[in-house]
Design an enzyme around this catalytic site. Sequence first.
Site, PDB file in Angstrom:
ATOM      1  N   GLU A   1     -23.734 -35.154  48.116  1.00 23.21           N
ATOM      2  CA  GLU A   1     -24.386 -35.975  47.080  1.00 23.21           C
ATOM      3  C   GLU A   1     -25.870 -35.625  46.943  1.00 23.21           C
ATOM      4  OE1 GLU A   1     -22.513 -37.414  45.057  1.00 23.21           O
ATOM      5  OE2 GLU A   1     -20.689 -37.431  46.271  1.00 23.21           O
TER       6      GLU A   1
ATOM      7  N   GLU B   1     -21.362 -29.554  40.103  1.00 20.87           N
ATOM      8  CA  GLU B   1     -20.606 -29.454  41.355  1.00 20.87           C
ATOM      9  C   GLU B   1     -21.013 -28.210  42.151  1.00 20.87           C
ATOM     10  OE1 GLU B   1     -18.922 -31.951  42.308  1.00 20.87           O
ATOM     11  OE2 GLU B   1     -17.596 -31.246  43.896  1.00 20.87           O
TER      12      GLU B   1
HETATM   13 CO    CO Z   1     -19.418 -33.764  43.565  1.00 25.96          CO
END
Ligand code: CO
Length: 529
Positions: free
Chosen positions: A288, A317
Amino acid sequence: MTEFKSFVTSPLDKISKSMYGRNMQEINTLKQRLREITHLRSALAILQWDQEVYMPEEGSGFRGETLAYLAGLNHTKFIALDNDGLLSKLHQAVQAGEIVGDDAVIVEEVWRDFEREQKLPTEFVEALAKLTSEANSVWIKARKANDFALFAPYLERIVAMSREQAKLIGYNDSPYDALLNMYEPGATTSEVATTLEMLKTFLVPFIQKLKTSADQPDASLLLGTYPIDKQVDFNKHVAETLGFNFSCGRVDVSAHPFCTNFNPYDVRFTTRYNIEDIWGSVGSTVHEVGHGLYEQGLQAEHFGTPLAEYISLGIHESQSRMWENQVGKSKPFWQFFYPKLQAEFPEPFTSIELEDFYRAINSVMPSLIRTESDEVTYNLHIIIRFEIEKELIEGTLEVKDVPQVWNRKYKEYLGIEVPNDAQGVLQDVHWSHGSFGYFPTYTLGNLYAAQLFTQAKKEIPDLETKFARGEFAPLLVWLREKIHIHGKRFTAGALIEEITGKPLSSTYFTAYLEEKYTEIYQKKENRHE
Ligand code: CO
């Protein structure tokens, strides 16, 4: 984030100013309207964050109403951008070459979203929202009861509406393209399918090889009792050391870790703690933080425009995955952090060598649940979902056959039997939300991460030696300059090619896995420590 001022000048910027002076007023009006929409979106994001972090359980009904109302308002305001023809006029000016550079990026990115949104009739948007909201609560029940038949009629209706949605939006080749593009603008189904097929061809035998290796890492070494308050401190220390700025962000706790931002100076991420599992919280935190560093690196001066928005889910991502895996699960990372971990948790770590700890956190094991899987097998979980949803949307697979296909693929690719649908086809929330086209962005993120990290290692001298000394700023500065400050100026595909000189390929990722895991799974005497 003032230290990361924009120094991006496209050659077009130089000729732009005089040419579109007469469009300046309209551009400023557009920016003003976008700013208003952004205020609404920030408010929505705060409410959503609060829902996950603080809201009492009973508050969910009215909160849902509030969120739906504000989401509707947001949609209405967005569509109204062109009520007086402002956006169409600006779009035509860009097409005519009268507006170029940053302003053209703003107009064209807003136009792309606008064009898609306005193709969807309000009744359709509302019907889909209603259906997915119902389907989500049915999915929760179905998973609990391990009863796919309960969810199947809803999934059938969601698939039908998603196919309808693709038709309304329009596509060239596959209806899946239209859905994929909502998350990964510019990606095509056929390219993604080819890339994932190549990856699968590598992964299936590679995992088999690791599984049958005589020298397995011992993941049970990580079992222990880790007081939560100490985990909180350790995680915060890691986040800070990696460069997360806590004067412009926070960390909190939620059931499913996530990251959000209200503006570039207020970025929030969450993690979760389990007293028996230190690795769960550290892994989630580093992941995160990777998302958070991207959002803290978007340029505040462009807040409210696509120049301060992330490129795609795949690129987002790629940032979390790179920090989580290439960095956070590397030996140099732990050469720096392990002494601190040992000091905080003498039990069990004093008696565990760094090498054994490193191997334990990197053990590869085919498993049933995607979110708990390692960085190698993870991608097969995604490939299975991609293959299934592509067929559902293209109309070559029926919902009633999905569990059977799911289980067959788990056996074929991962070598495991799926004991029930709760741990199989019902495990993910995505389809109940109608998020078809979302799954492949997870694996695209892994592929982007590997390709970008290979380039970072080429351009930053002794990168990993720096990690071992606790120096993570060189990588962060590189990511900021190459990716974060650009906002949406490039598509994901163009950005990767711009930075690495090559189009996206799975070979960087497979080479990374091969090198890392061949060493980890080697007999001790052959390992280079
Ligand atoms: Co992610």
